[in-house]
Scaffold this motif. Structure first.
Motif, PDB file in Angstrom:
ATOM      1  N   ILE A  94      24.248   8.004  -3.606  1.00 35.67           N
ATOM      2  CA  ILE A  94      24.478   6.573  -3.398  1.00 35.67           C
ATOM      3  C   ILE A  94      25.038   5.936  -4.662  1.00 35.67           C
ATOM      4  O   ILE A  94      24.609   6.244  -5.780  1.00 35.67           O
ATOM      5  CB  ILE A  94      23.181   5.854  -2.925  1.00 35.67           C
ATOM      6  N   ASN A  95      26.030   5.069  -4.460  1.00 37.43           N
ATOM      7  CA  ASN A  95      26.565   4.246  -5.541  1.00 37.43           C
ATOM      8  C   ASN A  95      26.191   2.802  -5.269  1.00 37.43           C
ATOM      9  O   ASN A  95      26.505   2.270  -4.192  1.00 37.43           O
ATOM     10  CB  ASN A  95      28.089   4.389  -5.615  1.00 37.43           C
ATOM     11  N   PHE A  96      25.539   2.170  -6.230  1.00 35.72           N
ATOM     12  CA  PHE A  96      25.187   0.757  -6.129  1.00 35.72           C
ATOM     13  C   PHE A  96      26.334  -0.034  -6.742  1.00 35.72           C
ATOM     14  O   PHE A  96      26.676   0.168  -7.907  1.00 35.72           O
ATOM     15  CB  PHE A  96      23.873   0.491  -6.851  1.00 35.72           C
TER      16      PHE A  96
ATOM     17  N   ASP B  70      13.887   7.109  -8.832  1.00 34.69           N
ATOM     18  CA  ASP B  70      14.436   5.920  -9.463  1.00 34.69           C
ATOM     19  C   ASP B  70      13.465   5.363 -10.503  1.00 34.69           C
ATOM     20  O   ASP B  70      13.864   4.972 -11.612  1.00 34.69           O
ATOM     21  CB  ASP B  70      14.713   4.873  -8.373  1.00 34.69           C
ATOM     22  N   THR B  89      20.359   0.829 -11.687  1.00 38.88           N
ATOM     23  CA  THR B  89      20.862   2.109 -11.203  1.00 38.88           C
ATOM     24  C   THR B  89      22.283   1.917 -10.688  1.00 38.88           C
ATOM     25  O   THR B  89      22.537   0.998  -9.899  1.00 38.88           O
ATOM     26  CB  THR B  89      20.000   2.601 -10.027  1.00 38.88           C
ATOM     27  N   THR B  90      23.210   2.778 -11.110  1.00 37.34           N
ATOM     28  CA  THR B  90      24.549   2.718 -10.513  1.00 37.34           C
ATOM     29  C   THR B  90      24.783   3.891  -9.577  1.00 37.34           C
ATOM     30  O   THR B  90      25.547   3.777  -8.636  1.00 37.34           O
ATOM     31  CB  THR B  90      25.658   2.693 -11.586  1.00 37.34           C
ATOM     32  N   ASN B  91      24.153   5.026  -9.828  1.00 34.35           N
ATOM     33  CA  ASN B  91      24.338   6.202  -8.968  1.00 34.35           C
ATOM     34  C   ASN B  91      23.056   7.020  -8.919  1.00 34.35           C
ATOM     35  O   ASN B  91      22.366   7.151  -9.930  1.00 34.35           O
ATOM     36  CB  ASN B  91      25.486   7.076  -9.519  1.00 34.35           C
ATOM     37  N   LEU B  92      22.757   7.544  -7.747  1.00 31.92           N
ATOM     38  CA  LEU B  92      21.639   8.481  -7.609  1.00 31.92           C
ATOM     39  C   LEU B  92      22.058   9.550  -6.603  1.00 31.92           C
ATOM     40  O   LEU B  92      22.527   9.236  -5.510  1.00 31.92           O
ATOM     41  CB  LEU B  92      20.379   7.743  -7.144  1.00 31.92           C
ATOM     42  N   LEU B 118      25.755   3.645 -20.655  1.00 34.11           N
ATOM     43  CA  LEU B 118      25.257   4.437 -19.541  1.00 34.11           C
ATOM     44  C   LEU B 118      24.174   5.402 -20.007  1.00 34.11           C
ATOM     45  O   LEU B 118      24.275   6.000 -21.077  1.00 34.11           O
ATOM     46  CB  LEU B 118      26.397   5.265 -18.918  1.00 34.11           C
ATOM     47  N   VAL B 120      22.281   8.833 -18.367  1.00 34.04           N
ATOM     48  CA  VAL B 120      22.353   9.808 -17.268  1.00 34.04           C
ATOM     49  C   VAL B 120      21.201  10.786 -17.427  1.00 34.04           C
ATOM     50  O   VAL B 120      20.973  11.295 -18.529  1.00 34.04           O
ATOM     51  CB  VAL B 120      23.688  10.582 -17.291  1.00 34.04           C
ATOM     52  N   SER B 142      23.160   1.785 -15.638  1.00 36.35           N
ATOM     53  CA  SER B 142      24.025   0.981 -16.487  1.00 36.35           C
ATOM     54  C   SER B 142      23.134   0.105 -17.362  1.00 36.35           C
ATOM     55  O   SER B 142      22.222  -0.551 -16.865  1.00 36.35           O
ATOM     56  CB  SER B 142      24.928   0.107 -15.618  1.00 36.35           C
ATOM     57  N   ILE B 143      23.386   0.145 -18.668  1.00 37.70           N
ATOM     58  CA  ILE B 143      22.559  -0.594 -19.616  1.00 37.70           C
ATOM     59  C   ILE B 143      23.334  -1.829 -20.053  1.00 37.70           C
ATOM     60  O   ILE B 143      24.453  -1.713 -20.527  1.00 37.70           O
ATOM     61  CB  ILE B 143      22.216   0.304 -20.820  1.00 37.70           C
TER      62      ILE B 143
ATOM     63  N   ARG D 117      33.810  -2.709 -16.413  1.00 39.45           N
ATOM     64  CA  ARG D 117      33.406  -1.477 -17.076  1.00 39.45           C
ATOM     65  C   ARG D 117      33.497  -0.248 -16.194  1.00 39.45           C
ATOM     66  O   ARG D 117      33.660   0.861 -16.689  1.00 39.45           O
ATOM     67  CB  ARG D 117      31.946  -1.620 -17.562  1.00 39.45           C
TER      68      ARG D 117
END
Lengths: 150, 150, 150, 150
Positions: A94-96, B70, B89-92, B118, B120, B142-143, D117
């Motif tokens: 998943i991408n948020f 998460d 969270t941008t990706n999981l 970022l 990871v 993403s920070i 970004r």
């Protein structure tokens, strides 16, 4: 699986009855999740907005969207091939994309592959009434062999 | 980030206090989730077994493991760089490998990159006391820029 | 699949001979790719540095690392279960973590699941002699039913 | 980014010229890759069929499709925001759905997020003239800060 929608082997109402019977703990009339439509290869799910889904800063939690994704994939598979209670998720990515608004979430599933052993689909999540997607997922389910096959 | 563990800028107890303060709805003493340890670049989380996590067939639900993933990523980031309430969270991406046993889940996070923008990491999920992994995830946070940076 | 390494059903040299015979176009003595070691559940592959892999800014191209990942997964599967020429990749997820140095790439595979139908593994890619990982991938292969099974 | 196509800040021909200038080793008139169209938020790329892309069993190699995906994402970003030579892939997730036919590959990119970004998109890969998708990918690029921003 593109183009005009073909009816599934189960309707939205039939999938909902199956889930209420088999998953009564997780899925019931008061759960806030509604199957708005379901067809061969896809479905549309609504998740009612609730303050319990909120995180600080007013955003809807990632896990709430991941649970919605997983549910929306399962409904599309049930609508397409009928009851397969033992189908299991093997992968979910998943991408948020954007902070969801404080509104209902709408998830739309499109199955991209519906094989004998694997089903692969994408789920697009929107805030109700807003065009820009808030999250996008792809997921794979493993489908157990039918009894007739073994 | 391999080799001997370096202490984080926040201990497990300090992260727990921060989360109870900031995320009191989701995270509190009775939530069943415990930060067993946290260090620079990683942590270990325990999720108490509960029948509410079960699906038909006795398996623990995928969404319960995604929520744990998460959370475990977020704790490792907090332990490593201190309070960043707006990290998102941008990706999981998660692979479900085996049916979990009806036991506590243990999640171990290892950050593979801890950049300015970022983070990871990977999260390995086990059934307590059993060697084989039940699920494995990678995730990106993403920070937000620190105030001092802007 | 953790702990001490168990020999595979094929050694590194046997896998290399199989690949040179079956995939002679892609894989041959001058291809720059060497199977340094292979065991039950994993392998280590070296990809010789070449200017052809470079992109502007001096970085090694993402596609070179993705091809290396896919190859390293396949070698670990062959070493673990023997010749399965029709095993195919169904999913590959890669995170690029750091700019690789102008050196050989080393890929280490660890299979996390080796089932009858699916194999799932992770591949960690390093610049030779440097501790920090440059890329990390997870991947799933679908394993065709053996003739004896059908 | 849905609906009618908006022109990009660079046309397909302008992107092609930029790539031939900056990436002359990888991308040139004889490379077999053509930018058929490019617009704000997307593009369509053709990869000419070649026997060099084949694997045993007559299938087109996964790495060829991963390289095409990465390229198709980069072209969509260039068309949408103009020259950003140092944009780098941070994540790529691909599902291989069907065995491609021995035909040209067509890749269609749709950017789902185009932030300051990060850019996130999906790439759908087809065999030319065949409706069913052969592979589907999502990918994230990190976009370096513009000089004007720093």
């Amino acid at each position: 699986m593109d183009g005009a929608r073909k009816p599934g082997v189960m309707s939205a109402a039939e999938v909902m009855q199956l889930l209420e019977r088999e998953f009564s703990q997780a899925f019931h009339a008061g759960s806030g999740t509604t199957i708005e439509d379901a067809w061969h290869g896809g479905c549309r799910i609504r998740r009612a907005y609730s303050e319990r889904m909120l995180r600080p800063g007013g955003t809807i939690s990632g896990p709430a969207m991941m649970a919605l994704t997983d549910f929306a994939m399962y409904v599309a598979i049930l609508a397409s091939i009928g009851p397969v209670p033992l189908a299991v998720t093997t992968n979910l990515n998943i991408n948020f994309l954007r902070k969801p608004a404080p509104r209902d979430l709408i998830a739309e599933t499109r199955l991209m592959k519906l094989g004998k052993r694997l089903a692969v689909g994408e789920v697009s999540i929107f805030s109700d009434g807003i065009d820009e997607m808030v999250a996008h997922a792809t997921s794979t389910y493993s489908i157990p062999p039918r009894e007739a096959d073994s």
